[in-house]
Design a protein around this motif. Structure first.
Motif, PDB file in Angstrom:
ATOM      1  N   ALA A 253      -4.503 -18.835  37.324  1.00 39.11           N
ATOM      2  CA  ALA A 253      -3.599 -19.443  38.295  1.00 39.11           C
ATOM      3  C   ALA A 253      -3.876 -18.898  39.682  1.00 39.11           C
ATOM      4  O   ALA A 253      -3.762 -19.604  40.679  1.00 39.11           O
ATOM      5  N   ILE A 254      -4.244 -17.620  39.746  1.00 38.85           N
ATOM      6  CA  ILE A 254      -4.558 -16.952  41.006  1.00 38.85           C
ATOM      7  C   ILE A 254      -5.840 -16.152  40.820  1.00 38.85           C
ATOM      8  O   ILE A 254      -6.007 -15.467  39.809  1.00 38.85           O
ATOM      9  N   LEU A 255      -6.737 -16.259  41.794  1.00 41.74           N
ATOM     10  CA  LEU A 255      -7.975 -15.478  41.775  1.00 41.74           C
ATOM     11  C   LEU A 255      -8.339 -15.155  43.221  1.00 41.74           C
ATOM     12  O   LEU A 255      -8.854 -16.005  43.952  1.00 41.74           O
ATOM     13  N   GLU A 256      -8.060 -13.923  43.648  1.00 38.74           N
ATOM     14  CA  GLU A 256      -8.231 -13.498  45.027  1.00 38.74           C
ATOM     15  C   GLU A 256      -9.259 -12.383  45.126  1.00 38.74           C
ATOM     16  O   GLU A 256      -9.284 -11.475  44.283  1.00 38.74           O
ATOM     17  N   LEU A 257     -10.078 -12.423  46.167  1.00 38.51           N
ATOM     18  CA  LEU A 257     -11.083 -11.393  46.415  1.00 38.51           C
ATOM     19  C   LEU A 257     -10.811 -10.745  47.765  1.00 38.51           C
ATOM     20  O   LEU A 257     -10.665 -11.448  48.768  1.00 38.51           O
ATOM     21  N   LEU A 258     -10.759  -9.431  47.789  1.00 29.76           N
ATOM     22  CA  LEU A 258     -10.511  -8.680  49.023  1.00 29.76           C
ATOM     23  C   LEU A 258     -11.650  -7.691  49.232  1.00 29.76           C
ATOM     24  O   LEU A 258     -12.036  -6.970  48.303  1.00 29.76           O
ATOM     25  N   ASP A 259     -12.177  -7.635  50.448  1.00 28.46           N
ATOM     26  CA  ASP A 259     -13.231  -6.664  50.736  1.00 28.46           C
ATOM     27  C   ASP A 259     -12.610  -5.347  51.203  1.00 28.46           C
ATOM     28  O   ASP A 259     -11.378  -5.209  51.314  1.00 28.46           O
ATOM     29  N   ILE A 260     -13.465  -4.374  51.484  1.00 34.66           N
ATOM     30  CA  ILE A 260     -13.001  -3.036  51.833  1.00 34.66           C
ATOM     31  C   ILE A 260     -12.147  -3.037  53.101  1.00 34.66           C
ATOM     32  O   ILE A 260     -11.144  -2.318  53.191  1.00 34.66           O
ATOM     33  N   GLY A 261     -12.500  -3.889  54.086  1.00 34.38           N
ATOM     34  CA  GLY A 261     -11.708  -3.950  55.314  1.00 34.38           C
ATOM     35  C   GLY A 261     -10.293  -4.424  55.065  1.00 34.38           C
ATOM     36  O   GLY A 261      -9.327  -3.890  55.623  1.00 34.38           O
ATOM     37  N   LEU A 281     -11.967  -5.743  45.762  1.00 35.44           N
ATOM     38  CA  LEU A 281     -10.882  -5.883  44.794  1.00 35.44           C
ATOM     39  C   LEU A 281     -10.744  -7.341  44.382  1.00 35.44           C
ATOM     40  O   LEU A 281     -10.740  -8.238  45.230  1.00 35.44           O
ATOM     41  N   LEU A 282     -10.653  -7.566  43.076  1.00 30.02           N
ATOM     42  CA  LEU A 282     -10.309  -8.882  42.548  1.00 30.02           C
ATOM     43  C   LEU A 282      -8.895  -8.830  41.985  1.00 30.02           C
ATOM     44  O   LEU A 282      -8.552  -7.893  41.245  1.00 30.02           O
ATOM     45  N   LEU A 283      -8.083  -9.806  42.351  1.00 29.05           N
ATOM     46  CA  LEU A 283      -6.736  -9.941  41.815  1.00 29.05           C
ATOM     47  C   LEU A 283      -6.669 -11.236  41.016  1.00 29.05           C
ATOM     48  O   LEU A 283      -7.000 -12.311  41.531  1.00 29.05           O
ATOM     49  N   VAL A 284      -6.259 -11.136  39.769  1.00 27.80           N
ATOM     50  CA  VAL A 284      -6.276 -12.275  38.857  1.00 27.80           C
ATOM     51  C   VAL A 284      -4.904 -12.421  38.219  1.00 27.80           C
ATOM     52  O   VAL A 284      -4.283 -11.420  37.828  1.00 27.80           O
ATOM     53  N   ARG A 285      -4.436 -13.656  38.114  1.00 27.50           N
ATOM     54  CA  ARG A 285      -3.207 -13.925  37.359  1.00 27.50           C
ATOM     55  C   ARG A 285      -3.443 -15.107  36.433  1.00 27.50           C
ATOM     56  O   ARG A 285      -3.904 -16.167  36.875  1.00 27.50           O
ATOM     57  N   THR A 286      -3.133 -14.927  35.166  1.00 27.47           N
ATOM     58  CA  THR A 286      -3.161 -16.020  34.201  1.00 27.47           C
ATOM     59  C   THR A 286      -1.723 -16.405  33.875  1.00 27.47           C
ATOM     60  O   THR A 286      -0.799 -15.592  34.001  1.00 27.47           O
ATOM     61  N   ASP A 287      -1.520 -17.656  33.470  1.00 33.64           N
ATOM     62  CA  ASP A 287      -0.172 -18.094  33.132  1.00 33.64           C
ATOM     63  C   ASP A 287      -0.202 -19.032  31.936  1.00 33.64           C
ATOM     64  O   ASP A 287      -1.261 -19.356  31.412  1.00 33.64           O
ATOM     65  N   GLY A 288       0.975 -19.460  31.507  1.00 33.82           N
ATOM     66  CA  GLY A 288       1.075 -20.347  30.348  1.00 33.82           C
ATOM     67  C   GLY A 288       1.189 -19.573  29.049  1.00 33.82           C
ATOM     68  O   GLY A 288       1.152 -18.339  29.026  1.00 33.82           O
TER      69      GLY A 288
END
Length: 460
Positions: A253-261, A281-288
């Motif tokens: 549902a969510i897949l975000e990538l953040l760099d060091i800055g 950093l990868l931020l992941v959210r699954t749902d259902g």
């Protein structure tokens, strides 16, 4: 009658027809409603701000403005970042923030009907009790209105799975430039009668008509979600994680990538220690109902790449997603910083991120990147030190233009979710052909023959 007298007469007529409490010429009100969060190049003061409360108020405003040949700039909460709500020369700003009623919720049909001033988060809170949600969730969802979301075809974190605003809009009530009220679309999920005017109006940034009612499709609010935070050595490794998730055929549902800055910005804002742990950093959210199963598959795939992955039910992962959602950048002076909104094919993300680093180095500016990695929508931020002065700003502008051209070269687009507004208008011809631009001008002329609706925005 000279223009000044004519404009005064227009404001007086608006006041008479709509009411003294709904029309303001107070300098503070004019200034507050003269712009959004987009870069201001030519600050203009509107003749008046009209606070519409009824459809009839919108119709009266447009009829009178049309007769007077005065421009109308529609406005929601003003949270846009592309200048789509900037006042123009000799204009009325038409605020829709008071048209904030949820007109109907039909849980069995999974449909809601709302006025344009309804705040995104308010709608979500109202439908949550029925086990439903309105899927589009721009970062400004706590303040931005559904009407503004429709105007820019806003996106957000959940776009990876649920799409952007147009994927959740079934029908619209719209007031045209001459005050005529029309309805487009349908109440059903499926329907193919006639041309799809609803999709044309979504994302048109108030240049074709003023939305006064939106029929939206609702989605199931998952009772179970799983959040994952995965720290990588660098963005190349993190981007490989994005592709690994795609290859195991899990749709987060969510897949975000953040760099060091960006990690450093979050550390400064929230007192976290992300930057000490790694370089991306990868931020992941699954749902259902399958959220836990999918999360375990994702967790295993990322661990196989060497990432440090959060444990199941780790509350920090949940907090990090909310920190990412709420963060709109640091407190640096916008004169020396510019944030972008491009989208590239997901397979080109690694190449494009490397190109951004090269562009920054070549122009002697700094860059940090956050991305809606699930759909290839990147938000690089370039900045220089204030001590660099005008020369630094010039380098900043050069880097910005290079980054736009580089996105186009790998098959991308100049805007993934923020809209064209004034900020990207001059770049539209880089992406679209002369023939396509001319067709859009002709469409604009049909809807708005006098060109009074949000002039200078969205199209060349």
């Amino acid at each position: 009658m000279n223009l000044e007298t004519a404009d005064s007469a227009l404001v007086a007529e608006l006041t008479q027809q709509i009411g003294e409490d709904s029309v303001s010429t107070e300098p503070k009100v004019l200034l507050a409603h003269s712009h959004d969060f987009g870069k201001i190049v030519d600050l203009q003061q509107p003749l008046a701000v009209v606070f519409a409360e009824r459809v009839e108020d919108v119709q009266a405003t447009l009829r009178l403005a049309s007769a007077a040949g005065v421009a109308v700039v529609p406005r929601g909460a003003g949270t846009g970042v592309s200048g789509g709500a900037h006042a123009t020369v000799r204009c009325i700003v038409l605020s829709l923030e008071r048209m904030n009623r949820i007109l109907e919720i039909r849980p069995d049909d999974e449909v809601a009907v709302v006025q344009p001033g309804v705040v995104n988060a308010v709608l979500n809170n109202a439908v949550a009790k029925h086990g439903l949600m309105y899927a589009p969730d721009p970062a400004s969802y706590q303040q931005s209105t559904i009407g503004g979301n429709v105007a820019t075809n806003a996106g957000g974190l959940r776009c990876a799975k649920y799409g952007v605003t147009t994927d959740s809009v079934l029908g619209l009530d719209v007031v045209l430039a001459d005050g005529t009220l029309i309805s487009t679309g349908r109440n059903t999920f499926k329907g193919v009668a006639g041309y799809d005017l609803t999709s044309l109006l979504v994302g048109s940034e108030g240049t074709l008509g003023v939305v006064v009612s939106v029929t939206v499709r609702l989605r199931y609010l998952s009772a179970k979600t799983c959040s994952i935070a995965a720290v990588f050595t660098d963005v190349i490794q993190a981007a490989a994680g994005v592709m690994a998730i795609a290859r195991i055929r899990v749709q987060p549902a969510i897949l975000e990538l953040l760099d060091i800055g960006t990690m450093r910005v979050l550390d400064a804002a929230y007192g976290s220690d992300l930057a000490a742990r790694g370089g991306a950093l990868l931020l992941v959210r699954t749902d259902g109902h399958g959220a836990e199963i999918e999360a375990n598959i994702v967790r295993s795939a990322l661990e196989n790449l060497g990432a440090h992955v959060s444990e199941p039910d780790d509350e920090e992962a949940v907090r990090l997603i909310e920190m990412r959602r709420a963060s709109r950048g640091d407190g640096q002076d916008d004169k020396y910083r510019v944030g972008e909104d491009v989208a590239v094919p997901r397979s080109a993300m690694v190449e494009y991120m490397g190109t951004l680093d090269q562009i920054a180095a070549r122009n002697r500016v700094m860059v940090r990147i956050v991305a809606h990695a699930g759909d290839g929508n990147l938000h690089p931020t370039f900045w220089v030190n204030s001590e660099d002065g005008a020369a630094g700003v010039a380098r900043l502008d050069a880097a910005l233009e290079e980054s736009i051209r580089a996105a186009l070269e790998v098959g991308g687009t100049i805007t993934g979710e923020h809209g064209v507004g004034t900020a990207k208008r001059d770049w539209l011809a880089w992406e679209q052909s002369a023939e396509v631009l001319e067709i859009q001008r002709k469409i604009k002329a049909i809807f708005d023959p006098q060109g009074i609706l949000n002039p200078g925005k969205a199209i060349l």
